[in-house]
Scaffold this active site. Sequence first.
Site, PDB file in Angstrom:
ATOM      1  N   HIS A 175       0.844  -1.196   0.000  1.00  0.00           N
ATOM      2  CA  HIS A 175       0.000   0.000   0.000  1.00  0.00           C
ATOM      3  C   HIS A 175       0.878   1.245   0.000  1.00  0.00           C
ATOM      4  CE1 HIS A 175       0.755  -0.760   4.286  1.00  0.00           C
ATOM      5  NE2 HIS A 175       0.368   0.462   4.579  1.00  0.00           N
ATOM      6  N   HIS A 232       1.399   3.860   2.013  1.00  0.00           N
ATOM      7  CA  HIS A 232       1.983   4.541   3.168  1.00  0.00           C
ATOM      8  C   HIS A 232       3.509   4.469   3.125  1.00  0.00           C
ATOM      9  CE1 HIS A 232      -1.982   4.340   5.673  1.00  0.00           C
ATOM     10  NE2 HIS A 232      -1.918   5.417   4.911  1.00  0.00           N
ATOM     11  N   ASP A 284       5.966   4.136   5.173  1.00  0.00           N
ATOM     12  CA  ASP A 284       6.771   3.134   5.868  1.00  0.00           C
ATOM     13  C   ASP A 284       6.772   1.794   5.146  1.00  0.00           C
ATOM     14  OD1 ASP A 284       4.054   2.881   6.534  1.00  0.00           O
ATOM     15  OD2 ASP A 284       4.478   1.923   8.458  1.00  0.00           O
ATOM     16  N   HIS A 285       6.151   1.760   3.959  1.00  0.00           N
ATOM     17  CA  HIS A 285       6.155   0.552   3.132  1.00  0.00           C
ATOM     18  C   HIS A 285       6.727   0.793   1.728  1.00  0.00           C
ATOM     19  CE1 HIS A 285       3.610  -2.035   5.797  1.00  0.00           C
ATOM     20  NE2 HIS A 285       3.326  -0.825   6.290  1.00  0.00           N
ATOM     21  N   HIS A 304      -7.670  -1.701   5.458  1.00  0.00           N
ATOM     22  CA  HIS A 304      -6.804  -0.706   6.082  1.00  0.00           C
ATOM     23  C   HIS A 304      -7.407   0.672   5.810  1.00  0.00           C
ATOM     24  CE1 HIS A 304      -3.241   0.804   7.951  1.00  0.00           C
ATOM     25  NE2 HIS A 304      -2.696   1.294   6.852  1.00  0.00           N
ATOM     26  N   ASP A 329      -0.676  -3.781   5.899  1.00  0.00           N
ATOM     27  CA  ASP A 329      -1.466  -3.470   7.087  1.00  0.00           C
ATOM     28  C   ASP A 329      -2.897  -3.975   6.892  1.00  0.00           C
ATOM     29  OD1 ASP A 329       0.843  -2.302   7.889  1.00  0.00           O
ATOM     30  OD2 ASP A 329       0.125  -0.239   7.768  1.00  0.00           O
ATOM     31  N   HIS A 350       5.606  -5.374  12.412  1.00  0.00           N
ATOM     32  CA  HIS A 350       4.943  -4.075  12.396  1.00  0.00           C
ATOM     33  C   HIS A 350       4.376  -3.720  13.774  1.00  0.00           C
ATOM     34  CE1 HIS A 350       2.534  -0.717  10.878  1.00  0.00           C
ATOM     35  NE2 HIS A 350       3.143  -0.843   9.703  1.00  0.00           N
TER      36      HIS A 350
END
Length: 293
Positions: free
Chosen positions: A44, A46, A48-49, A122, A192, A251
């Site tokens: 996805h 975001h 942090d990915h 998510h 997530d 995570h």
Amino acid sequence: MSATAVSFETSKQWLLVDCAEGTQHQLLSTSLSPAKVAVICITHIHGDHCYGLPGMLSSMSLHGRTQPVTLIAPQKLIQFIHLSLGLTDVKLGFDLQCHAVESLAGELELSFCRVKAIELKHRVPSFGYQITECGVPKKLEIAKLEADGIASGPHYNALQKGQDVTYEGKKLRSTEYTFDSWRPRKIIICGDNEKPAKLQNDVDDIDLLVHEATFTHADLLRVGTHTGHSDAKRIAEFAQKHHIPMLALTHFSVRYHGPSMLEALKSEANEHYQGLLYFAEDLLSLSIPKQRN
């Protein structure tokens, strides 16, 4: 920061799920070469990915990658990558073959694996990836060959390589006279996800599930159940119910960082799951055992 590498004994190429900041730096502590990344799957949008992806692609090119690279990612991220590379005048030395995950139908067949996207729950569209091993070496059904009067010869080798042959005027199909040396291994790596049940139609016969456990169950109830994230109890119960033999949790919220801070998560997961349980840390490496057919 999320990044998970998947490698195979039968190929020098490897696959990467998510590419957060620091991914290419962490690779320096492994035996994996950026030049051999053949497939990148992003769960996805975001940061942090995925914020490490533009630099990772550039490094792959600098390391001499010339073969095509498959990118499976949300459409917005594909646009972000093209803009990032274009605005910084990066010219990749390979063809980046992009697939928008939202429109990916069924499995994508690649040289060393098959990839299927699974829609999760998510705050933004998020996906898990089911990865199935391909290219398992074949063994011959010797008893069947002999029973059918097929004598040994060069055609045995061709059949074992997956080739159909003609023997004394008869067409021999490799699929009829060979079998896989081991059952193709299958794993799911998730982005997530607040609803593990979204995976229930895809977990049959998987060997490993990698899933986030951001909170303990009590903490999740305290902050609100619709955070877009899961808890250790919920995912452990899901894995136990579906007889998943290996579970890797990752995570974790920053509230659990520090010495002994993961103990609450570990205690909760162990209470509800009896399989092989792992808690992710940087450079953790897991091997999936081969199961004979």
